[in-house]
Design a protein around this motif. Structure first.
Motif, PDB file in Angstrom:
ATOM      1  N   ARG A 255     -11.969   2.238 -14.499  1.00 56.33           N
ATOM      2  CA  ARG A 255     -11.091   2.472 -13.131  1.00 56.33           C
ATOM      3  C   ARG A 255     -11.067   1.327 -12.641  1.00 56.33           C
ATOM      4  N   GLU A 256     -10.219   0.595 -11.519  1.00 55.66           N
ATOM      5  CA  GLU A 256     -10.614  -0.563 -11.414  1.00 55.66           C
ATOM      6  C   GLU A 256      -8.619  -0.213  -9.540  1.00 55.66           C
ATOM      7  N   LEU A 257      -8.958   0.464  -8.279  1.00 58.72           N
ATOM      8  CA  LEU A 257      -7.401   0.005  -8.033  1.00 58.72           C
ATOM      9  C   LEU A 257      -7.126  -0.874  -7.152  1.00 58.72           C
ATOM     10  N   LEU A 258      -5.507  -1.743  -7.330  1.00 61.56           N
ATOM     11  CA  LEU A 258      -5.799  -2.665  -7.027  1.00 61.56           C
ATOM     12  C   LEU A 258      -4.422  -2.561  -6.014  1.00 61.56           C
ATOM     13  N   GLN A 259      -4.073  -2.897  -4.592  1.00 61.41           N
ATOM     14  CA  GLN A 259      -3.030  -1.970  -4.155  1.00 61.41           C
ATOM     15  C   GLN A 259      -2.421  -3.349  -3.671  1.00 61.41           C
ATOM     16  N   VAL A 260      -0.956  -3.172  -3.132  1.00 61.19           N
ATOM     17  CA  VAL A 260      -0.395  -4.319  -2.318  1.00 61.19           C
ATOM     18  C   VAL A 260       0.683  -3.482  -1.049  1.00 61.19           C
ATOM     19  N   ARG A 261       0.247  -4.019  -0.046  1.00 58.37           N
ATOM     20  CA  ARG A 261       1.588  -2.768   0.949  1.00 58.37           C
ATOM     21  C   ARG A 261       2.124  -3.291   1.102  1.00 58.37           C
ATOM     22  N   CYS A 262       3.548  -2.896   1.192  1.00 59.93           N
ATOM     23  CA  CYS A 262       4.977  -2.895   1.068  1.00 59.93           C
ATOM     24  C   CYS A 262       5.710  -2.287   2.092  1.00 59.93           C
ATOM     25  N   PRO A 263       7.051  -3.221   2.973  1.00 56.72           N
ATOM     26  CA  PRO A 263       6.970  -3.110   3.992  1.00 56.72           C
ATOM     27  C   PRO A 263       8.210  -1.695   3.634  1.00 56.72           C
ATOM     28  N   GLN A 264       8.705  -1.404   4.934  1.00 54.77           N
ATOM     29  CA  GLN A 264       9.385   0.357   4.433  1.00 54.77           C
ATOM     30  C   GLN A 264      10.617   0.043   4.128  1.00 54.77           C
ATOM     31  N   ALA A 265      10.905   0.215   3.012  1.00 51.19           N
ATOM     32  CA  ALA A 265      12.491  -0.078   2.353  1.00 51.19           C
ATOM     33  C   ALA A 265      13.285   1.747   3.228  1.00 51.19           C
ATOM     34  N   GLN A 266      12.619   2.290   3.587  1.00 53.35           N
ATOM     35  CA  GLN A 266      13.725   4.124   3.592  1.00 53.35           C
ATOM     36  C   GLN A 266      12.809   4.821   4.351  1.00 53.35           C
ATOM     37  N   LYS A 267      13.029   5.899   5.182  1.00 51.03           N
ATOM     38  CA  LYS A 267      12.366   6.654   6.069  1.00 51.03           C
ATOM     39  C   LYS A 267      12.787   7.763   5.040  1.00 51.03           C
ATOM     40  N   PRO A 268      11.310   8.413   4.542  1.00 51.35           N
ATOM     41  CA  PRO A 268      11.121   9.740   4.657  1.00 51.35           C
ATOM     42  C   PRO A 268      11.926  10.712   5.583  1.00 51.35           C
ATOM     43  N   GLY A 269      12.805  12.578   4.141  1.00 51.77           N
ATOM     44  CA  GLY A 269      13.972  12.814   4.777  1.00 51.77           C
ATOM     45  C   GLY A 269      14.560  12.795   4.644  1.00 51.77           C
TER      46      GLY A 269
END
Length: 280
Positions: free
Chosen positions: A266-280
């Motif tokens: 398994r190879e992990l690949l990721q992209v960073r994401c802008p925050q669309a909403q705040k948790p809660g």
């Protein structure tokens, strides 16, 4: 040919596009499995659905709780939440095509690759279920989702009871517990009583509860299970567990795993994401 699993997209189509470009995804060559929650909270749910539909089988999905919520709102079985971002889907000229594609997606899948198998669900598996029973129960619900009874089913789908499995369950009670386990489960007791109030990470397990994949003697033990849904758990990579919700919609990452010659490679690949909403 390459095979990928991708965690919760939740309407973040720009991040999904960047991730597909990073992995050099080709619909004619590769297969992507999305682990549910394609829509909601992010800004571009309709674009995510169109991308999946246009891939013509190269992108396969599971139903998550947010996907079922979209179907319920679209069929008048549930009111929209103030945090929903589903209006563009509901107002789209191709709405019926997209919703019909979505309702055909299953609650569980298996993948055979390199002499190994992987069970895929959005959230979790109750300790009393082995792989075969999980797939059979998911198929029961999928048959209802694909039928004329869909609006009635969606109106009765919500609720936390029953909260534990019994082989005597029938009808809506049976289907509701299947939906809740496969799309909402994080913690349960040692005997499989589900808890829906806690969203902590596995390192902050509430008293009397366990992460579903840590329940002693669960019948799916030893089977690789891939799932999303649990952003506070995040990336977890074990021989028997692959967790891929890394909080894209909250400003985390959108994560993919590329499998090699076997499911253990398994190879992990990721992209960073802008925050669309705040948790809660």
């Amino acid at each position: 040919m390459a095979i990928y699993c991708i965690g919760d997209v939740q309407g973040c189509d720009e991040a999904l596009q960047r991730l597909l470009e990073q992995i050099d995804f080709s619909p004619s060559r590769d297969t992507v499995y999305l682990l549910g929650d394609l829509v909601n909270r992010g800004p571009a749910s309709v674009q995510v659905l169109r991308r999946c539909w246009a891939a013509d089988g190269a992108i396969l999905s599971l139903l998550g709780n947010h996907d079922l919520h979209l179907l319920a709102v679209a069929h008048g079985a549930r009111k929209p939440s103030v945090r929903d971002t589903l209006a563009p889907v509901l107002q789209a000229p191709d709405r019926m095509v997209l919703l019909d594609w979505l309702r055909q997606q299953p609650l569980a899948r298996t993948l055979e690759h390199g002499g190994q198998s992987m069970l895929m669900v959005h959230a979790g598996v109750l300790p009393q279920w082995d792989v075969a029973q999980t797939l059979a129960l998911a198929q029961e619900v999928q048959m209802v989702l694909s039928s004329r009874d869909l609006p009635l089913f969606l109106r009765q789908m919500y609720g936390n009871a029953p909260d534990h499995w019994s082989y005597q369950l029938q009808g809506m009670d049976r289907w509701r517990i299947v939906v809740n386990a496969l799309t909402r489960l994080r913690f349960c007791s040692a005997v499989g009583v589900m808890d829906f109030a806690s969203t902590e990470s596995a390192t902050a397990t509430p008293p009397g509860l366990l992460p579903w994949f840590e329940v002693p003697g669960r019948r799916s033990a030893g089977q690789l299970v891939a799932f999303g849904h649990w952003s506070t758990l995040g990336w977890l990579n074990r021989p028997d567990v692959l967790a891929l919700d890394t909080g894209c919609v909250w400003g985390g990452c959108l994560s993919a795993v590329r499998f090699g010659n076997s499911l253990a490679e398994r190879e992990l690949l990721q992209v960073r994401c802008p925050q669309a909403q705040k948790p809660g």
